[in-house]
Design an enzyme around this catalytic site. Sequence first.
Site, PDB file in Angstrom:
ATOM      1  N   GLU A   1       8.969  10.035   9.877  1.00 17.18           N
ATOM      2  CA  GLU A   1       7.841  10.715  10.124  1.00 17.18           C
ATOM      3  C   GLU A   1       6.634   9.688  10.113  1.00 17.18           C
ATOM      4  O   GLU A   1       5.562  10.049  10.557  1.00 17.18           O
ATOM      5  CB  GLU A   1       7.831  11.795   9.232  1.00 17.18           C
TER       6      GLU A   1
ATOM      7  N   LYS B   1       2.878   4.219  18.960  1.00 15.03           N
ATOM      8  CA  LYS B   1       3.242   5.439  18.468  1.00 15.03           C
ATOM      9  C   LYS B   1       3.623   6.392  19.731  1.00 15.03           C
ATOM     10  O   LYS B   1       4.464   7.414  19.615  1.00 15.03           O
ATOM     11  CB  LYS B   1       2.114   6.081  17.742  1.00 15.03           C
TER      12      LYS B   1
ATOM     13  N   THR C   1       0.927  -1.266   0.087  1.00 13.27           N
ATOM     14  CA  THR C   1       0.155  -0.130  -0.055  1.00 13.27           C
ATOM     15  C   THR C   1       0.608   1.183  -0.012  1.00 13.27           C
ATOM     16  O   THR C   1       0.663   1.994  -1.033  1.00 13.27           O
ATOM     17  CB  THR C   1      -0.942  -0.231   1.124  1.00 13.27           C
TER      18      THR C   1
END
Length: 419
Positions: free
Chosen positions: A127, A202, A27
């Site tokens: 990022e 995260k 993806t």
Amino acid sequence: MFAEQAPHGGSSSDAPPFQLGLLGHGTVGGAFAQLLSERADEIERFNGRRPVICGVLTRSRGDFEQILAGADLLVEVIGGIEPARDYLLRALRAGKHVVSANKQLLSQHGEELFEAAREHDVRLRFEAAVAGAVPVVRVLEESLAATPIDRIHGIVNGTTNFILSEMTRGLSYAEALAEAQRIGYAEADPSDDVSGRDAAAKMAILARLAFGSPVHLDDVRYEGIERLHADDLEYARELGLGLKLIGTAERRDGGLSVHVHPTFLYGGHPLASISGPFNAVTVESETITELTLSGPGAGGRQTASAVLGDVVSVMTGGARPPAPPLALALVSDVSSAFYLHLDVEDVPGVLASVTRVLGEHDVSIKSVVQRGLAERARLVMVTHPVLESSLRAAVAEVDAFDFIRAPTRTIRVIEEEFT
Ligand SMILES: NC(=O)c1ccc[n+]([C@@H]2O[C@H](COP(=O)([O-])OP(=O)(O)OC[C@H]3O[C@@H](n4cnc5c(N)ncnc54)[C@H](OP(=O)(O)O)[C@@H]3O)[C@@H](O)[C@H]2O)c1
């Protein structure tokens, strides 16, 4: 199938092309190759060098050693721990820059990778590993590098935010999850998302960046959304609260607390308005008060744009890997306001008994909603901030009363509104 070279036949400037090895072509990898072909001219125009893909590795094609030898930088969009970890360590030790979107890897082996990058004086950018296209890593590493950060709150999992938004519209958890799977926001196996583990990974990465202390995924306490009841959302609305899955990293008592929990917010909090599959992160500091970044947290093209931004950052000499860590103690017993949902028999004296026990444990009540339902009643309260250990002790004592019909449900509440 795309060309593994300059989309328009090579560099038009004298400088040699900047060679990218692409590990993974799913993806994000596929979208990255497409976006690069669209943006390479512009990047070359302001950068002087043209980024080109010199080789692609998937399970069925490509040779890692060959790609590594020809690359200036490796883009890792395979995911998971191995073989991604091995490939990235070999690349860094060979003096190659790395861009990765891999939150699992960064949250479990970040220090090993940062150290290899520092030792070999190469860049390691990530990022896209946190909040997709939202540039929070860059802001923490660069823009806020001189700002002492007190706290970060994040909605860093779009799947759960979508499910909670649907539950707020009246759907049950099961119906909202099915809808997320139908649209493609949730995987067939959604456990990493709904358990809070994805958000925990995260938050571990963000905590490391914001506070300079190593935080492993295993250090993050997390709780998911699977056990939430639609009626909690309904009662909370009456109290002016909305429900989100919030990751928190904050300085507490000289240490650091990092956790992910379903959490109620008042309407004036910047994260209260983030609905659907979006992500957002709020950074709090005495210096800047509050700053919020929001945007798409996933999606092939959105994530690829963050990955390509990292590639350009490396080409222009962007930030070095985080400095060696300064370990802060991890603090788990922190104070918070809480929402309490009590399922009680509708008999006299219930409220007085409950508030007496709460008071004995320093739990003070900010607001109460009572509902009678035949012989049963619901008592819904929001407390003022209290240490979690005191709250748990109080709830255990309350739950021992004969008039309690089911274990009391507790959900954290963020009081700040910034309005
Ligand atoms: N999808 C998103 O919206 C999103 C958002 C933010 C971050 N990310 C991160 O981006 C990374 C990639 O995600 P994705 O959604 O693009 O995954 P994906 O669609 O499953 O693609 C993974 C790619 O890696 C390749 N691969 C898997 N195992 C491999 C191995 N052992 N050796 C070589 N290649 C291997 C696969 O090869 P085959 O083609 O042969 O199967 C495939 O091309 C993950 O770290 C994910 O957490 C994704």
